[in-house]
Design a protein around this motif. Structure first.
Motif, PDB file in Angstrom:
ATOM      1  N   HIS A  52      -8.369  -0.695 -13.510  1.00 51.21           N
ATOM      2  CA  HIS A  52      -8.066   0.724 -13.263  1.00 51.21           C
ATOM      3  C   HIS A  52      -6.601   0.939 -12.873  1.00 51.21           C
ATOM      4  CE1 HIS A  52     -12.412   0.917 -13.319  1.00 51.21           C
ATOM      5  NE2 HIS A  52     -12.489   0.180 -12.207  1.00 51.21           N
ATOM      6  N   THR A  53      -5.705   0.265 -13.585  1.00 53.48           N
ATOM      7  CA  THR A  53      -4.282   0.360 -13.251  1.00 53.48           C
ATOM      8  C   THR A  53      -3.489   0.830 -14.470  1.00 53.48           C
ATOM      9  OG1 THR A  53      -4.543  -1.458 -11.684  1.00 53.48           O
ATOM     10  CG2 THR A  53      -2.298  -0.879 -12.313  1.00 53.48           C
ATOM     11  N   HIS A  54      -2.742   1.904 -14.295  1.00 54.95           N
ATOM     12  CA  HIS A  54      -1.960   2.488 -15.378  1.00 54.95           C
ATOM     13  C   HIS A  54      -0.834   1.542 -15.807  1.00 54.95           C
ATOM     14  CE1 HIS A  54       0.440   5.409 -17.636  1.00 54.95           C
ATOM     15  NE2 HIS A  54      -0.623   6.221 -17.608  1.00 54.95           N
ATOM     16  N   SER A  55      -0.450   1.611 -17.061  1.00 55.07           N
ATOM     17  CA  SER A  55       0.599   0.735 -17.595  1.00 55.07           C
ATOM     18  C   SER A  55       1.935   0.950 -16.881  1.00 55.07           C
ATOM     19  CB  SER A  55       0.777   0.976 -19.097  1.00 55.07           C
ATOM     20  OG  SER A  55       1.115   2.335 -19.349  1.00 55.07           O
ATOM     21  N   ILE A  56       2.175   2.175 -16.420  1.00 53.66           N
ATOM     22  CA  ILE A  56       3.424   2.455 -15.685  1.00 53.66           C
ATOM     23  C   ILE A  56       3.427   1.695 -14.359  1.00 53.66           C
ATOM     24  CG2 ILE A  56       4.753   4.242 -14.490  1.00 53.66           C
ATOM     25  CD1 ILE A  56       3.862   6.204 -16.666  1.00 53.66           C
ATOM     26  N   THR A  57       2.262   1.674 -13.683  1.00 49.13           N
ATOM     27  CA  THR A  57       2.150   0.930 -12.426  1.00 49.13           C
ATOM     28  C   THR A  57       2.343  -0.558 -12.667  1.00 49.13           C
ATOM     29  OG1 THR A  57       0.619   2.591 -11.548  1.00 49.13           O
ATOM     30  CG2 THR A  57       0.661   0.458 -10.440  1.00 49.13           C
ATOM     31  N   ILE A  58       1.774  -1.074 -13.764  1.00 49.48           N
ATOM     32  CA  ILE A  58       1.951  -2.492 -14.116  1.00 49.48           C
ATOM     33  C   ILE A  58       3.432  -2.792 -14.318  1.00 49.48           C
ATOM     34  CG2 ILE A  58       1.519  -4.253 -15.879  1.00 49.48           C
ATOM     35  CD1 ILE A  58      -0.937  -3.672 -14.195  1.00 49.48           C
TER      36      ILE A  58
ATOM     37  N   PRO B  55     -12.724   3.008   4.499  1.00 47.99           N
ATOM     38  CA  PRO B  55     -11.415   3.674   4.543  1.00 47.99           C
ATOM     39  C   PRO B  55     -10.294   2.635   4.650  1.00 47.99           C
ATOM     40  CG  PRO B  55     -12.939   4.632   6.141  1.00 47.99           C
ATOM     41  CD  PRO B  55     -13.559   3.364   5.662  1.00 47.99           C
ATOM     42  N   ILE B  56      -9.233   2.823   3.887  1.00 52.16           N
ATOM     43  CA  ILE B  56      -8.110   1.867   3.950  1.00 52.16           C
ATOM     44  C   ILE B  56      -6.784   2.542   4.306  1.00 52.16           C
ATOM     45  CG2 ILE B  56      -9.143   0.215   2.358  1.00 52.16           C
ATOM     46  CD1 ILE B  56      -7.312   1.328   0.167  1.00 52.16           C
ATOM     47  N   HIS B  57      -6.734   3.880   4.261  1.00 54.26           N
ATOM     48  CA  HIS B  57      -5.485   4.592   4.560  1.00 54.26           C
ATOM     49  C   HIS B  57      -5.499   5.240   5.941  1.00 54.26           C
ATOM     50  CE1 HIS B  57      -4.589   3.988   0.351  1.00 54.26           C
ATOM     51  NE2 HIS B  57      -5.649   4.690  -0.015  1.00 54.26           N
ATOM     52  N   THR B  58      -6.671   5.371   6.531  1.00 54.91           N
ATOM     53  CA  THR B  58      -6.803   6.050   7.826  1.00 54.91           C
ATOM     54  C   THR B  58      -7.835   5.319   8.684  1.00 54.91           C
ATOM     55  OG1 THR B  58      -8.565   7.491   6.987  1.00 54.91           O
ATOM     56  CG2 THR B  58      -6.299   8.312   6.786  1.00 54.91           C
ATOM     57  N   GLY B  59      -7.842   5.647   9.991  1.00 55.20           N
ATOM     58  CA  GLY B  59      -8.871   5.131  10.883  1.00 55.20           C
ATOM     59  C   GLY B  59      -8.790   3.639  11.136  1.00 55.20           C
ATOM     60  N   ARG B  60      -7.599   3.053  10.936  1.00 50.38           N
ATOM     61  CA  ARG B  60      -7.443   1.617  11.102  1.00 50.38           C
ATOM     62  C   ARG B  60      -5.955   1.296  11.266  1.00 50.38           C
ATOM     63  NH1 ARG B  60      -9.907  -1.235   6.620  1.00 50.38           N
ATOM     64  NH2 ARG B  60      -8.922  -3.037   7.585  1.00 50.38           N
ATOM     65  N   ILE B  61      -5.617   0.016  11.404  1.00 46.51           N
ATOM     66  CA  ILE B  61      -4.213  -0.404  11.345  1.00 46.51           C
ATOM     67  C   ILE B  61      -3.838  -0.454   9.865  1.00 46.51           C
ATOM     68  CG2 ILE B  61      -2.591  -2.266  11.833  1.00 46.51           C
ATOM     69  CD1 ILE B  61      -4.411  -2.952  14.234  1.00 46.51           C
TER      70      ILE B  61
ATOM     71  N   ARG C 139       0.682   3.653  -0.523  1.00 46.61           N
ATOM     72  CA  ARG C 139      -0.690   4.069  -0.839  1.00 46.61           C
ATOM     73  C   ARG C 139      -1.200   3.367  -2.093  1.00 46.61           C
ATOM     74  NH1 ARG C 139      -3.495   8.362   1.124  1.00 46.61           N
ATOM     75  NH2 ARG C 139      -5.284   9.056  -0.094  1.00 46.61           N
ATOM     76  N   THR C 140      -0.365   3.335  -3.123  1.00 43.40           N
ATOM     77  CA  THR C 140      -0.749   2.661  -4.368  1.00 43.40           C
ATOM     78  C   THR C 140      -0.949   1.166  -4.134  1.00 43.40           C
ATOM     79  OG1 THR C 140       0.425   4.274  -5.735  1.00 43.40           O
ATOM     80  CG2 THR C 140      -0.006   2.114  -6.718  1.00 43.40           C
ATOM     81  N   LEU C 141      -0.014   0.550  -3.419  1.00 41.35           N
ATOM     82  CA  LEU C 141      -0.116  -0.890  -3.164  1.00 41.35           C
ATOM     83  C   LEU C 141      -1.344  -1.217  -2.323  1.00 41.35           C
ATOM     84  CD1 LEU C 141       3.663  -1.565  -2.589  1.00 41.35           C
ATOM     85  CD2 LEU C 141       2.257  -2.692  -4.326  1.00 41.35           C
ATOM     86  N   ARG C 142      -1.662  -0.373  -1.335  1.00 41.01           N
ATOM     87  CA  ARG C 142      -2.874  -0.599  -0.532  1.00 41.01           C
ATOM     88  C   ARG C 142      -4.112  -0.570  -1.412  1.00 41.01           C
ATOM     89  NH1 ARG C 142      -0.243   2.388   3.639  1.00 41.01           N
ATOM     90  NH2 ARG C 142      -1.109   4.350   2.906  1.00 41.01           N
ATOM     91  N   ASP C 143      -4.185   0.433  -2.268  1.00 37.27           N
ATOM     92  CA  ASP C 143      -5.342   0.551  -3.167  1.00 37.27           C
ATOM     93  C   ASP C 143      -5.502  -0.702  -4.019  1.00 37.27           C
ATOM     94  OD1 ASP C 143      -6.566   3.007  -2.590  1.00 37.27           O
ATOM     95  OD2 ASP C 143      -5.073   4.124  -3.741  1.00 37.27           O
ATOM     96  N   LYS C 144      -4.404  -1.138  -4.629  1.00 34.29           N
ATOM     97  CA  LYS C 144      -4.468  -2.269  -5.559  1.00 34.29           C
ATOM     98  C   LYS C 144      -4.793  -3.573  -4.830  1.00 34.29           C
ATOM     99  CE  LYS C 144      -3.652   0.500  -8.846  1.00 34.29           C
ATOM    100  NZ  LYS C 144      -4.833   0.945  -9.631  1.00 34.29           N
ATOM    101  N   ILE C 145      -4.163  -3.779  -3.675  1.00 30.10           N
ATOM    102  CA  ILE C 145      -4.399  -5.025  -2.931  1.00 30.10           C
ATOM    103  C   ILE C 145      -5.809  -5.046  -2.353  1.00 30.10           C
ATOM    104  CG2 ILE C 145      -3.680  -6.361  -0.908  1.00 30.10           C
ATOM    105  CD1 ILE C 145      -0.791  -5.427  -1.532  1.00 30.10           C
TER     106      ILE C 145
END
Length: 688
Positions: free
Chosen positions: A12-18, A138-144, A157-163
């Protein structure tokens, strides 16, 4: 999909992101896994709306009751009303109208950010948000929350999602598929390292700040261990090699060297004598010398190299002295020619624009006519026989890599190597990053040098400085350097205030110093043009030389006693120190004026510290503390591997990993640990 799969297999990763990931040198999933956060934001406090307090940073969870874009003349404001079981709060964003496509009435949302209070009403300015989906962590809020370096248009945000997606896909029962522990269990246990699988999860998504610290400590150890292991192995391999042309320094030759030193028009410092002794001792050995000579600007490193070259000459061998630029090569040529003018040693020069061998003499090599050949690094790629070369000196290249050594070996030569640098590096650090080299330090300046007086000159005092400079030129016939950061005006908004050399030259010539002779020097000029300008400046037909930092290294104009650095805040300390070293070459009082329009306190403090200190080691220690982990005084501009986690200022870590490397090599073979071997190979490739 496994950990070493191409980044293109990321779901689910766009070619531009790649494409953007590849621009960050992220080519595999493992590369992405090792793209670590630079810092963290703590959004782990989840608070009911009814219990909010002014000034705290929290996460609130609730339902969007209303969302709207408010348009003003200059900005757009996005407002959402969020409610939970105990109350309501307004969330406010700025200039993000696209949010209206994602945040709709009725959605459950989590937002993190600072709380502000106006009268009796609270509001939150979200730094992060995410829509709550049942069963999704949740990975963007409610945590470190990890914050990544925002390069190549990739957001945290993009890097968090992908990792996160990669970690959850590859992980089963806390084990990351394809990831193995590189260390032996006893090193792992003795140094209390966090398990590698836990460490990868904790460095990206820590449960607590302590977990993040443990993970970073683990990877810092791994990083520093790899550097020290690589250096130690290279040094051991080097010691096993046989020098191509063995030197004999018997009593007769040592007397000739002593006579040569005694004939110099100046007295050597104790540090120079010590460095010469260390170099000559190396030249006597059967394995090639691999010495790193560090000395401040103007401390006299070239003399040490010259004595080494003289020892080579006495043994019937040739020497190569390589510099990073043509200007510095010409400077070395002139210095060495003067030193050896009363001896039989012949010094030659070859650069892109100068070749001293006559084209009429066919099949003639530089080494047929000269004993010492000075040039740029292109010398070793020239089609000339190098089998008579006994010594190679590399100035300001810092690390003479595997590729260059191979190029010499292919030509049938395995010479002694002496590397020189004027970049001040703390001794402990130098012994770490140059562990394969033997270290000599010239920590004294030649006698008779008057310390340079340095002043920070704000915008309002510029005119007074110009009047003072005119008086100095008129009454003392001094010469002046004026250094500018750029060659021509940039269209980029943040650089418009930078003084461009060409524009500044025209302004100074027309409006400020119209009764004096000015010259212009920059990197885009042709070599012959540069040479002519420098010749005029040296012959005192030019009063003021306006230049870019092309004069940073190697320009020696004894009559120049004033250095002006325009936009001083835009130069690193290493460059400032190198530039200041272009004056103060004699007994006359010299000055360095730092012109700046900077008003930030930290920038001003940095320039004031520089003005008060002339010792390069002190500056390097200060710069090290100021920049923090991973960034070292002057090294970024010289192409060094950037430390992701470790710090060269972490002396306990340096000591711990050094002992661990010794322990490892005494008990194990690298081939027993494939993952560590792979890391080593990658590290060595990066160093070439």
């Amino acid at each position: 999909m496994d950990i070493f799969s191409s980044i293109e297999t990321l779901p689910h990763t766009h070619s531009i992101t790649i494409k953007r990931l590849k621009a960050l040198e992220i080519h595999t999933l493992f590369d992405l896994l090792n793209y670590f956060p630079t810092r963290y934001e703590n959004y782990s406090i989840i608070s009911p709306i009814s219990q909010l307090q002014d000034g705290e940073t929290v996460t609130i969870r609730g339902v969007i009751e209303d969302f709207k874009n408010v348009y003003t003349r200059r900005i757009t404001i996005q407002k959402a009303i969020i409610s939970d079981t105990g109350g309501k709060i307004e969330a406010v964003w700025y200039n993000q109208p696209f949010l209206s496509r994602a945040l709709r009435k009725g959605l459950e949302i989590s937002v993190s950010g600072p709380i502000t209070r106006f009268l009796h009403t609270f509001s939150i300015e979200p730094k992060e948000y995410e829509i709550i989906v049942p069963g999704k962590t949740p990975i963007h809020t409610g945590r470190i929350v990890p914050i990544y370096s925002g390069k190549k248009n990739l957001t945290s945000r993009t890097l968090r999602d992908k990792i996160w997606n990669m970690l959850t896909t590859l992980s089963e029962n806390g084990i990351l598929a394809g990831v193995t522990e590189p260390f032996p269990s006893d090193i792992f246990a003795f140094n209390s390292l966090m398990d590698i699988h836990k460490a990868y999860m904790a460095i990206h998504f820590p449960a607590t700040p302590h977990d993040a610290d443990l993970a970073r400590a683990r990877f810092a150890f791994e990083e520093m261990f790899t550097i020290q292991l690589s250096s130690t192995l290279i040094k051991r391999e080097w010691k096993k090699e046989k020098v191509g042309l063995p030197f004999t320094l018997d009593e007769t030759r040592m007397k000739k060297i002593a006579t040569c030193i005694a004939g110099l028009p100046f007295e050597l410092t104790q540090a120079q004598k010590r460095s010469i002794d260390e170099t000559l001792e190396d030249l006597k050995k059967n394995h090639p010398m691999n010495r790193f000579l560090q000395g401040d600007v103007g401390s006299g490193k070239t003399v040490v190299a010259a004595i080494g070259a003289y020892a080579s000459f006495l043994n019937g061998y040739k020497s190569i002295i390589m510099a990073p630029t043509e200007i510095l090569a010409q400077q070395h040529f002139q210095t060495l020619s003067q030193m050896f003018e009363k001896t039989k040693v012949k010094v030659g020069l070859q650069t892109g624009s100068i070749k001293m061998v006559s084209p009429k003499k066919k099949n003639t090599s530089l080494f047929d006519e000269f004993d010492i050949v000075v040039g740029t690094q292109a010398l070793i790629s020239e089609k000339m026989k190098l089998d008579s070369v006994g010594l190679v000196v590399i100035d300001e290249q810092h690390r003479f890599g595997v590729a260059q050594r191979s190029a010499l070996k292919e030509k049938g030569v395995n010479p002694h190597l002496l590397t020189m640098t004027a970049t001040p590096i703390p001794r402990t650090v130098a012994l770490t990053i140059y562990g394969e080299l033997d270290l000599s330090v010239i920590d004294e300046m030649p006698k008779g040098r008057t310390p340079i007086k340095t002043y920070v000159v704000p915008q309002k005092k510029r005119y007074d400085a110009y009047i003072w400079i005119k008086k100095k030129i008129r009454t003392e016939h001094t010469q002046v350097f004026i250094i500018c950061p750029l060659i021509e005006e940039s269209e980029h908004e943040t650089l418009k205030s930078v003084k461009a050399a060409e524009k500044e030259y025209d302004h100074l010539k027309t409006d400020v110093f119209k009764d004096y002779t000015l010259g212009l020097l920059h990197g885009k000029m042709k070599p012959k043009e540069k040479e002519e300008i420098m010749k005029q400046f040296k012959n005192k037909t030019i009063d003021i030389l306006v230049s870019t930092s092309v004069v940073e290294v190697g320009i020696d104009i004894p009559n120049a006693s004033i250095m002006i650095i325009e936009g001083a805040q835009r130069f690193g300390m290493a460059q400032l120190h190198q530039l200041r070293g272009r004056v103060g070459r004699g007994s006359v009082q010299s000055y360095c004026l730092l012109f700046t329009d900077a008003t930030e306190q930290t920038t001003t403090e940095r320039l004031i510290f520089f003005a008060k200190h002339i010792n390069g080691m002190e500056l390097s220690e200060y710069d090290m503390k100021l920049r923090g982990p991973g960034q070292l005084y002057g090294l970024q501009q010289h192409g060094y591997t950037y430390l992701k986690v470790a710090s060269f200022f972490d002396y306990p870590l340096i000591d711990k990993t050094k002992r661990a490397v010794t322990y490892f090599l005494d008990r194990y073979r690298l081939t027993e640990f494939p993952e560590l071997q792979r890391k080593m190979e990658k590290f060595r490739i990066e160093q070439v």
